[in-house]
Structure formats: structure tokens, C-alpha cells
Design an enzyme around this catalytic site. Structure first.
Site, PDB file in Angstrom:
ATOM      1  N   THR A  43       0.862  -1.178   0.000  1.00  0.00           N
ATOM      2  CA  THR A  43       0.000   0.000   0.000  1.00  0.00           C
ATOM      3  C   THR A  43       0.902   1.234   0.000  1.00  0.00           C
ATOM      4  O   THR A  43       2.121   1.128  -0.079  1.00  0.00           O
ATOM      5  CB  THR A  43      -0.909   0.017   1.246  1.00  0.00           C
ATOM      6  OG1 THR A  43      -0.121   0.344   2.411  1.00  0.00           O
ATOM      7  CG2 THR A  43      -1.580  -1.345   1.453  1.00  0.00           C
ATOM      8  N   CYS A  44       0.284   2.400   0.113  1.00  0.00           N
ATOM      9  CA  CYS A  44       1.080   3.619   0.116  1.00  0.00           C
ATOM     10  C   CYS A  44       1.923   3.743   1.382  1.00  0.00           C
ATOM     11  O   CYS A  44       2.854   4.552   1.435  1.00  0.00           O
ATOM     12  CB  CYS A  44       0.180   4.850  -0.027  1.00  0.00           C
ATOM     13  SG  CYS A  44      -1.094   4.986   1.245  1.00  0.00           S
ATOM     14  N   ARG A  78       3.131   0.791   3.243  1.00  0.00           N
ATOM     15  CA  ARG A  78       3.894  -0.405   3.605  1.00  0.00           C
ATOM     16  C   ARG A  78       3.992  -1.357   2.427  1.00  0.00           C
ATOM     17  O   ARG A  78       3.127  -1.357   1.544  1.00  0.00           O
ATOM     18  CB  ARG A  78       3.235  -1.131   4.781  1.00  0.00           C
ATOM     19  CG  ARG A  78       1.824  -1.623   4.502  1.00  0.00           C
ATOM     20  CD  ARG A  78       1.232  -2.339   5.701  1.00  0.00           C
ATOM     21  NE  ARG A  78       1.519  -1.664   6.946  1.00  0.00           N
ATOM     22  CZ  ARG A  78       0.845  -0.618   7.415  1.00  0.00           C
ATOM     23  NH1 ARG A  78      -0.181  -0.151   6.709  1.00  0.00           N
ATOM     24  NH2 ARG A  78       1.168  -0.030   8.538  1.00  0.00           N
ATOM     25  N   GLN A 137      -7.709  -3.323   0.476  1.00  0.00           N
ATOM     26  CA  GLN A 137      -6.362  -3.654   0.020  1.00  0.00           C
ATOM     27  C   GLN A 137      -5.896  -4.985   0.598  1.00  0.00           C
ATOM     28  O   GLN A 137      -5.249  -5.784  -0.088  1.00  0.00           O
ATOM     29  CB  GLN A 137      -5.404  -2.522   0.406  1.00  0.00           C
ATOM     30  CG  GLN A 137      -5.666  -1.234  -0.360  1.00  0.00           C
ATOM     31  CD  GLN A 137      -4.924  -0.049   0.229  1.00  0.00           C
ATOM     32  OE1 GLN A 137      -4.663   0.006   1.430  1.00  0.00           O
ATOM     33  NE2 GLN A 137      -4.587   0.918  -0.611  1.00  0.00           N
TER      34      GLN A 137
END
Length: 423
Positions: A49-50, A52, A120
């Protein structure tokens, strides 16, 4: 066999390294394939994700498996594996469930309780299933994480109000720009979940909102397809992007897997923007905008670190619900642990019973000739008696395993039976 998570997180990793290791949607299959070919990994899921990039895995040899994952992440980032060591975070067994359940619940997000991360997590697991690298252990872990995330959001107020990073980022645009966004022209580049969410959150036409929101994507068809998710936004393709940016007061970029796609020439073809200042907010991971753009006169550039810090400060009051959410996560982790350990004992019980039954039948078969004068009815009674004796012998160990399932003593008993009877 152990369950581990190996990865990098935003609060422990420089942004340039985090964006280098980020796995885009079009790269997931390749990374999962490499992990599948690793000698010590039985199952894998990649969550990127943004904030991790993490690899969840079921492994045979712990240290060797961690090294293999580190090598894969380093190769993705284009760096030496040793350069990741100071930033790499490794968790195993119960800590994996605690971390993943917290992530799915939004407790590790820049916006506590935000809704996007749950989707996600689900998609990461689904992709691993599609590539046939996720097995029963990770399936149960991710199913339970998703249930925990839903429960946190339904039983606490942690997701009240601003429920996504997109909405929080949009709110920061109002706060960051002098005079807010009233009457402004905003260009959002990227028609994915984050981009469409920002466009939707800006509410064009409202009393304090922008005069116009433009939603740009590589193809206008993709921007048009996202229109229902961002009502009121005008869709365009990249061929019309320079003209739109020239008129824009605010530009938000949210493209996946597009490192430094936009440079100073897009925002200031003449070398400055003093006559028409623009606020550029780069939400891409990796970053979509060349950092040098921030040095151009008239251009203010914010990246994910800037927005995350501002969002966290603005939503400090939401942390009041975090204790309740973490209590739910702890409860769900305990349930997952007990269920996993009980499942671990059940196969050993079944294997022990099968092992003993095979021994009983083999011995009866071997000795049948010695009792040739017994009738079929007499032999049936012998079979019944030996079966009853075996059941009595197995009752105590079976009861002990079931009673101690999920405890350290239960784990020791399981291991002892495996060793003693070669199960």
C-alpha cells in the site's frame, strides 16, 4: 513451520526506499512467482500500500526464509539486500496476526479507521489465491483479519466522519491552500481508488468547494469509467493534461507504479509559475512527481509524508477510539490463536488413532492363523474386544490434547506424540 511477515513500513523507512520497494498491481504476479520458487516458503501473500510493503509467508526454516524474502524485496527495490536490514521489520507467529489484524482494522493507517486498507488486504489475499501461492494457513489468517477489520468498524466509532485517506487528503487541501478551495480548479491525476476518492471528496459545486474538478487518466475511457465514483468531475485523457494543469490551482497525483512520471515541464513549462501558483500534492507510491518540481517558483509540492503528518495531527481525536479498537483486535487474535492451535492438535489425534488402528489390525492379521479353530463369530468378538481396549488406551491422551489445545502444555504434548510415534 512458522508464519512470518517481513516488510517495510512508512514510519521506519525513508520515502525513497519505500517507494522503490512498492509492488504495483502489474508486478504482483511476478513477485509472488519468485516467492513461490523460494526454497523455504510454503505460502505467500504480498501486501503493498502507500504506507507499507510486506510479505506474509508460511515458512520451514525461519532465518533462511527471512533472508529469501529480503532478497526478493531488495531485488524489487534495486538495492543490495544489506541496505534493507536497518529498516526491515520481521514478525512471527502471534505477532503476525496482531499486526495484520491491526492493519486491516485501520489502526496502522495514517487515518485511523480508514476504510480503503480493508479492501487492500482483501485484494492482496485474492491475488495470492489467483496465483496459487496462498494455502490454508494464510487463508484462515486473512479471513480472520478481514472479519476483525469489519468488527472494529461496526463496534467502535474509529471510522466516524472521515473514513478514508482520500477524504482526509481532500480535507488537507482545503487547509493547506490560502482561502481554501472555494472557486479553485483542481486536477486529480489517476482514476483509481485513491484518485476517484479524492475527486469525490472535493464535492465540486458546493459552497466552499472548487469550481471545477478534472479527473485525468492515461486514457479518457478509464477516467470516464470512474465518473460514477466521482460525480461532477470532468474526465480527460493524458493528451489534455498539460492544458488542464496550466489552468489548475491544485493538482493531485495518485497513480500506481509511475515513479517521477511528471517533471517541472508539466507544471511550469516556462521555468516558473509565479503568475499562477499551484499546489501539487503527490499521493503516488512510488511518487509520481519529480521532487525537483518543488524548487520551481510558484509551485508548492507536498508528498505522502507531508500529507500523512498533517492528517495524523488533524485526526488526533480519533485516537480516543483506538483503545477500544485494539481491545477488539486483541480478542480476535486470541480467538485466531486458539483455533489455529486446536487445528494443530486435531491432525495429531487423528494420526495417533490411525497409527494405533493399523497396528491392531496388522497384529490380528498376523495372529489369525494361530486361532484357526475360532468361528467367524468368535473372531468378531476378539476384534471387538481389541478395539475396545484400544479405545480405552487412547481416551486419556485424546482428552488431554483436547483439554490443553491452545496452551504451551498442549503444544508440548503434541510435539511429544509426534516424536514418540513418528507421526
Amino acid at each position: 513451520m512458522s508464519v512470518v511477515v517481513v516488510g517495510l513500513e512508512h514510519h521506519e523507512t525513508p520515502l525513497d526506499l519505500l517507494e522503490a520497494v512498492a509492488v504495483g498491481e502489474n508486478e504482483v504476479a511476478k513477485i509472488l512467482g519468485t516467492l513461490r520458487d523460494s526454497a523455504n516458503l510454503q505460502e505467500s501473500v504480498v501486501l503493498s500500500t502507500c504506507l507499507r510493503t510486506e510479505v506474509y509467508a508460511v515458512v520451514d526454516r525461519f532465518h533462511d526464509a527471512v533472508h529469501e524474502v529480503q532478497e526478493v524485496l531488495a531485488q524489487k527495490a534495486g538495492v543490495e539486500a544489506a541496505s534493507l536490514e536497518t529498516h526491515l521489520r520481521v514478525r512471527f507467529d502471534d505477532d503476525v496476526a496482531s499486526h495484520l489484524f491491526a492493519v486491516a482494522s485501520g489502526l496502522e493507517s495514517a487515518v485511523p479507521g480508514e476504510s480503503e486498507v480493508l479492501g487492500q488486504v482483501r485484494r492482496a489475499w485474492e491475488r495470492a489465491q489467483d496465483e496459487r501461492v496462498s494455502g490454508p494457513v494464510l487463508a484462515e489468517l486473512f479471513r480472520h483479519a478481514i472479519r476483525a477489520g469489519k468488527r472494529v468498524r461496526s463496534e467502535t466509532s474509529i471510522g466516524r466522519g472521515t473514513t478514508s485517506f482520500s477524504h482526509a487528503a481532500a480535507a488537507q487541501l482545503h487547509a493547506r491552500r490560502d482561502g481554501g478551495l472555494q472557486g479553485a480548479t483542481v486536477v486529480v491525476v489517476g482514476a483509481g481508488e485513491v484518485g476517484a476518492g479524492v475527486a469525490r471528496a472535493l464535492l465540486p459545486g458546493s459552497g466552499r468547494g472548487p469550481a471545477e474538478v478534472v479527473l485525468a487518466n492515461r486514457t479518457v475511457q478509464r477516467a470516464e469509467a470512474a465518473a460514477p465514483d466521482a460525480p461532477g468531475a470532468r474526465p480527460i485523457g493524458f493528451k489534455d493534461l498539460p492544458a488542464a494543469v496550466a489552468r489548475a490551482d491544485v493538482v493531485v497525483t495518485a497513480l500506481e507504479g509511475a515513479p517521477h512520471l511528471f517533471g517541472t515541464e508539466l507544471f511550469a513549462p516556462s521555468g516558473h509559475r509565479a503568475d499562477h501558483p499551484v499546489l501539487v500534492v503527490d499521493l503516488g507510491m512510488p511518487r509520481n512527481v519529480d521532487p525537483a518540481t518543488g524548487t520551481v517558483p510558484g509551485v508548492t509540492l507536498l508528498d505522502m509524508d507531508d500529507v500523512s503528518a498533517a492528517v495524523a495531527a488533524a485526526l488526533e481525536e480519533r485516537h480516543e477510539e483506538a483503545d477500544l479498537a485494539r481491545a477488539i483486535v486483541d480478542e480476535e487474535v486470541a480467538r485466531h490463536r486458539d483455533a489455529a492451535r486446536a487445528r494443530g492438535a486435531a491432525p495429531v489425534v487423528a494420526a495417533l488413532r490411525s497409527h494405533m488402528e493399523e497396528a491392531r489390525l496388522a497384529e490380528l492379521g498376523r495372529r489369525r492363523g494361530e486361532f484357526g479353530d475360532l468361528s467367524d463369530e468368535d473372531w468378531a468378538q476378539v476384534d471387538a474386544v481389541t478395539r475396545a481396549v484400544l479405545a480405552k488406551l487412547l481416551h486419556e491422551p485424546t482428552a488431554a490434547l483436547k483439554a490443553t489445545a491452545g496452551t504451551p502444555r498442549g503444544e508440548r504434548l503434541v510435539e511429544a506424540l509426534r516424536v514418540l510415534f513418528d507421526l
